[in-house]
Design a protein around this motif. Structure first.
Motif, PDB file in Angstrom:
ATOM      1  N   MET A   1       0.773  -1.342   0.139  1.00  0.00           N
ATOM      2  CA  MET A   1       0.046   0.036   0.008  1.00  0.00           C
ATOM      3  C   MET A   1       0.782   1.329  -0.073  1.00  0.00           C
ATOM      4  O   MET A   1       1.748   1.190   0.819  1.00  0.00           O
ATOM      5  N   ASN A   2       0.570   2.350  -0.716  1.00  0.00           N
ATOM      6  CA  ASN A   2       1.162   3.371  -0.804  1.00  0.00           C
ATOM      7  C   ASN A   2       1.297   4.254   0.283  1.00  0.00           C
ATOM      8  O   ASN A   2      -0.052   4.248   0.972  1.00  0.00           O
ATOM      9  N   HIS A   3       2.050   5.343   0.431  1.00  0.00           N
ATOM     10  CA  HIS A   3       2.182   6.106   1.785  1.00  0.00           C
ATOM     11  C   HIS A   3       0.771   7.134   1.778  1.00  0.00           C
ATOM     12  O   HIS A   3       0.266   7.367   2.647  1.00  0.00           O
ATOM     13  N   ILE A   4       0.328   7.381   0.622  1.00  0.00           N
ATOM     14  CA  ILE A   4      -1.019   8.294   0.361  1.00  0.00           C
ATOM     15  C   ILE A   4      -1.949   7.740   0.971  1.00  0.00           C
ATOM     16  O   ILE A   4      -3.015   8.190   1.814  1.00  0.00           O
ATOM     17  N   GLU A   5      -2.370   6.419   0.498  1.00  0.00           N
ATOM     18  CA  GLU A   5      -3.411   5.698   1.253  1.00  0.00           C
ATOM     19  C   GLU A   5      -3.231   5.357   2.430  1.00  0.00           C
ATOM     20  O   GLU A   5      -4.403   5.495   3.291  1.00  0.00           O
ATOM     21  N   ILE A   6      -2.232   5.070   3.115  1.00  0.00           N
ATOM     22  CA  ILE A   6      -1.984   4.846   4.582  1.00  0.00           C
ATOM     23  C   ILE A   6      -2.487   6.128   5.323  1.00  0.00           C
ATOM     24  O   ILE A   6      -2.925   6.199   6.348  1.00  0.00           O
ATOM     25  N   ILE A   7      -1.911   7.250   4.839  1.00  0.00           N
ATOM     26  CA  ILE A   7      -2.325   8.654   5.259  1.00  0.00           C
ATOM     27  C   ILE A   7      -3.679   9.004   5.275  1.00  0.00           C
ATOM     28  O   ILE A   7      -4.236   9.466   6.378  1.00  0.00           O
ATOM     29  N   GLU A   8      -4.295   8.779   4.379  1.00  0.00           N
ATOM     30  CA  GLU A   8      -5.935   9.224   4.116  1.00  0.00           C
ATOM     31  C   GLU A   8      -6.782   8.187   5.083  1.00  0.00           C
ATOM     32  O   GLU A   8      -7.850   8.669   5.612  1.00  0.00           O
ATOM     33  N   ARG A   9      -6.266   7.038   5.164  1.00  0.00           N
ATOM     34  CA  ARG A   9      -6.992   5.890   6.023  1.00  0.00           C
ATOM     35  C   ARG A   9      -6.972   6.556   7.557  1.00  0.00           C
ATOM     36  O   ARG A   9      -8.047   6.550   8.203  1.00  0.00           O
ATOM     37  N   GLN A  10      -5.756   7.015   7.841  1.00  0.00           N
ATOM     38  CA  GLN A  10      -5.469   7.529   9.245  1.00  0.00           C
ATOM     39  C   GLN A  10      -6.153   8.807   9.574  1.00  0.00           C
ATOM     40  O   GLN A  10      -6.701   9.113  10.537  1.00  0.00           O
ATOM     41  N   ARG A  11      -6.221   9.768   8.715  1.00  0.00           N
ATOM     42  CA  ARG A  11      -6.936  10.997   8.560  1.00  0.00           C
ATOM     43  C   ARG A  11      -8.379  10.823   8.921  1.00  0.00           C
ATOM     44  O   ARG A  11      -8.986  11.088   9.899  1.00  0.00           O
ATOM     45  N   ALA A  12      -9.007   9.840   8.177  1.00  0.00           N
ATOM     46  CA  ALA A  12     -10.243   9.183   8.236  1.00  0.00           C
ATOM     47  C   ALA A  12     -10.686   8.767   9.669  1.00  0.00           C
ATOM     48  O   ALA A  12     -11.758   9.095  10.342  1.00  0.00           O
ATOM     49  N   ALA A  13      -9.851   7.886  10.089  1.00  0.00           N
ATOM     50  CA  ALA A  13     -10.081   7.309  11.421  1.00  0.00           C
ATOM     51  C   ALA A  13      -9.976   8.327  12.642  1.00  0.00           C
ATOM     52  O   ALA A  13     -10.835   8.300  13.458  1.00  0.00           O
ATOM     53  N   LEU A  14      -8.999   9.309  12.351  1.00  0.00           N
ATOM     54  CA  LEU A  14      -8.968  10.238  13.453  1.00  0.00           C
ATOM     55  C   LEU A  14     -10.401  11.088  13.562  1.00  0.00           C
ATOM     56  O   LEU A  14     -10.670  11.601  14.654  1.00  0.00           O
ATOM     57  N   HIS A  15     -10.785  11.481  12.295  1.00  0.00           N
ATOM     58  CA  HIS A  15     -12.028  12.549  12.408  1.00  0.00           C
ATOM     59  C   HIS A  15     -13.081  11.889  12.938  1.00  0.00           C
ATOM     60  O   HIS A  15     -13.850  12.193  13.773  1.00  0.00           O
ATOM     61  N   GLU A  16     -13.166  10.463  12.691  1.00  0.00           N
ATOM     62  CA  GLU A  16     -14.286   9.724  13.121  1.00  0.00           C
ATOM     63  C   GLU A  16     -13.987   9.501  14.645  1.00  0.00           C
ATOM     64  O   GLU A  16     -15.203   9.475  15.375  1.00  0.00           O
ATOM     65  N   ALA A  17     -13.173   9.448  14.959  1.00  0.00           N
ATOM     66  CA  ALA A  17     -12.864   9.195  16.800  1.00  0.00           C
ATOM     67  C   ALA A  17     -13.123  10.530  17.386  1.00  0.00           C
ATOM     68  O   ALA A  17     -13.765  10.470  18.400  1.00  0.00           O
ATOM     69  N   VAL A  18     -12.962  11.769  16.853  1.00  0.00           N
ATOM     70  CA  VAL A  18     -12.835  13.049  17.561  1.00  0.00           C
ATOM     71  C   VAL A  18     -14.108  13.742  17.561  1.00  0.00           C
ATOM     72  O   VAL A  18     -14.513  14.175  18.291  1.00  0.00           O
ATOM     73  N   ARG A  19     -14.901  13.440  16.278  1.00  0.00           N
ATOM     74  CA  ARG A  19     -16.119  13.993  15.792  1.00  0.00           C
ATOM     75  C   ARG A  19     -17.153  13.886  16.745  1.00  0.00           C
ATOM     76  O   ARG A  19     -17.818  14.903  17.204  1.00  0.00           O
ATOM     77  N   PRO A  20     -17.406  13.136  17.541  1.00  0.00           N
ATOM     78  CA  PRO A  20     -18.434  12.948  18.646  1.00  0.00           C
ATOM     79  C   PRO A  20     -18.303  13.905  19.652  1.00  0.00           C
ATOM     80  O   PRO A  20     -19.311  14.219  20.528  1.00  0.00           O
ATOM     81  N   PHE A  21     -17.087  14.364  20.014  1.00  0.00           N
ATOM     82  CA  PHE A  21     -17.079  15.297  21.043  1.00  0.00           C
ATOM     83  C   PHE A  21     -17.067  16.743  20.727  1.00  0.00           C
ATOM     84  O   PHE A  21     -17.141  17.569  21.437  1.00  0.00           O
ATOM     85  N   LEU A  22     -17.153  17.078  19.440  1.00  0.00           N
ATOM     86  CA  LEU A  22     -17.133  18.398  19.131  1.00  0.00           C
ATOM     87  C   LEU A  22     -17.976  18.760  17.671  1.00  0.00           C
ATOM     88  O   LEU A  22     -17.948  18.010  16.743  1.00  0.00           O
ATOM     89  N   ARG A  23     -18.634  19.641  18.153  1.00  0.00           N
ATOM     90  CA  ARG A  23     -19.341  20.439  17.093  1.00  0.00           C
ATOM     91  C   ARG A  23     -19.373  21.551  16.460  1.00  0.00           C
ATOM     92  O   ARG A  23     -18.599  22.311  17.224  1.00  0.00           O
ATOM     93  N   GLN A  24     -19.743  22.023  15.303  1.00  0.00           N
ATOM     94  CA  GLN A  24     -19.357  23.365  14.681  1.00  0.00           C
ATOM     95  C   GLN A  24     -19.829  24.462  15.768  1.00  0.00           C
ATOM     96  O   GLN A  24     -20.947  24.397  16.038  1.00  0.00           O
ATOM     97  N   GLY A  25     -18.871  25.322  15.994  1.00  0.00           N
ATOM     98  CA  GLY A  25     -19.241  26.438  16.867  1.00  0.00           C
ATOM     99  C   GLY A  25     -19.043  26.187  18.447  1.00  0.00           C
ATOM    100  O   GLY A  25     -18.803  27.094  19.261  1.00  0.00           O
ATOM    101  N   ASP A  26     -18.708  24.990  18.817  1.00  0.00           N
ATOM    102  CA  ASP A  26     -18.379  24.706  20.125  1.00  0.00           C
ATOM    103  C   ASP A  26     -17.117  25.450  20.477  1.00  0.00           C
ATOM    104  O   ASP A  26     -16.150  25.420  19.761  1.00  0.00           O
TER     105      ASP A  26
END
Length: 330
Positions: A1-26
């Motif tokens: 797997m190339n490094h771009i695919e690895i990076i994008e998978r982890q960015r998506a996983a980070l977003h998914e993990a943190v999103r429940p704790f923060l909404r727009q404007g908080d």
């Protein structure tokens, strides 16, 4: 797997993990700014800052290092909203000042959600683990993100709180361009601090490369502070806290830029720093990673980076030299 695919998978996983704790404007607080030379922790800070800003649509209402943290200032600037503690590898008893900040927050903010961003956990003794467990249990609203399976297993067996597996926040920076053209075949980035593995590195002598460590960066120029304050003012952020946050981000960016230039000077890299490994991925540099004292490098790689086509983890220096040749260096 190339490094771009690895990076994008982890960015998506980070977003998914943190999103429940923060909404727009908080409003929110971001704590434990890395006010020291370690480039990796500056990458974590900048990645976390970018991630939280994208979710909330705004900068933190309060930010501080463990040195300048004030409970009164936190409550004044950020009277509501989650409190985020920066991720990294200081959850445990190797770095007591950072753990003391966690205990302070847990003991004095019982009515606030506290989110520990992805950490590796390491305790040399049971006393610190017991004290941390007691503070977490008494608080009741602490959420612990960890970045490897060993840390998750330890947390689940010792702490009464939600435990969430998530990637290192530096991956929120995304792919990075090489800031300089390589001028040498190899950069040998090896730890010079208390997290050295103690392994024998004599096989590296055959490579003809002097080891370097980014914990020994030169002093930061005063212009970094001045320019950051003017940037805040020019963009209409007049408050003292807004200027302070701009200065923190500028310091982290200065340190990160020095580290990226150090790594990018080599066509390849060998490193025992986790963020030597991670930033080499973000830069697309072929490299070999070794473990540190707490084994967090191999633990992270095993969970998130298996199958990466331009990097590997080696068990010792001799194996690393062989692995390097397989990555294309004669």
């Amino acid at each position: 797997m190339n490094h771009i695919e690895i990076i994008e998978r982890q960015r998506a996983a980070l977003h998914e993990a943190v999103r429940p704790f923060l909404r727009q404007g908080d409003s929110y607080a971001l704590l434990d700014f890395p006010d020291y030379a370690n480039v990796g922790d500056s990458a974590i800070w900048l990645g976390a800052s970018s991630l939280l800003r994208s979710l909330a649509g705004r900068d933190a209402s309060y930010a501080a290092s463990h040195k300048d943290f004030s409970l009164d200032a936190l409550v004044r600037h950020c009277p509501q909203g989650p409190v985020f503690i920066i991720g990294g590898g200081n959850f445990g008893d190797i770095y007591p000042a950072h753990q003391q900040l966690r205990w302070t927050l847990l003991r004095h903010l019982p009515d606030r959600v506290i989110v520990q961003l992805p950490q590796s956990i390491h305790f040399d003794g049971e006393e610190g683990a017991r004290e941390t467990a007691a503070a977490i249990a008494a608080h009741g609203q602490f959420h612990l993100m960890v970045r490897d399976r060993a840390s998750a297993a330890f947390a689940q067996s010792h702490f009464d709180c939600p435990v969430i597996l998530a990637p290192d926040c530096a991956f929120a920076l995304g792919p990075l361009p090489r800031p300089v053209t390589p001028d040498r075949p190899l950069v040998l980035l090896l730890r010079s601090d208390g997290e050295q593995s103690g392994e024998e590195y004599a096989p590296f002598d055959s490579l003809g490369t002097t080891p370097v460590d980014w914990a020994r960066l030169p002093a930061m120029p005063a212009d970094v502070w001045r320019q950051a304050k003017w940037k805040a003012l020019r963009s209409g952020r007049w408050s003292r806290m807004a200027r302070h946050i701009e200065v923190l981000n500028a310091q982290a960016r200065w340190r990160l830029d020095r580290g990226l230039a150090l790594l990018a000077a080599g066509e390849t890299v060998i490193t025992d720093r986790l963020h030597g490994h991670i930033l080499s991925i973000l830069l697309g540099i072929p490299h070999v990673a070794l473990d540190n004292r707490t084994r967090k490098v191999s633990a992270y790689h095993a969970l998130w980076l298996e199958g990466l086509d331009n990097a590997c983890v080696a068990g010792d220096a001799a194996t690393a030299v062989v692995a390097l040749s397989r990555l294309g260096r004669e």
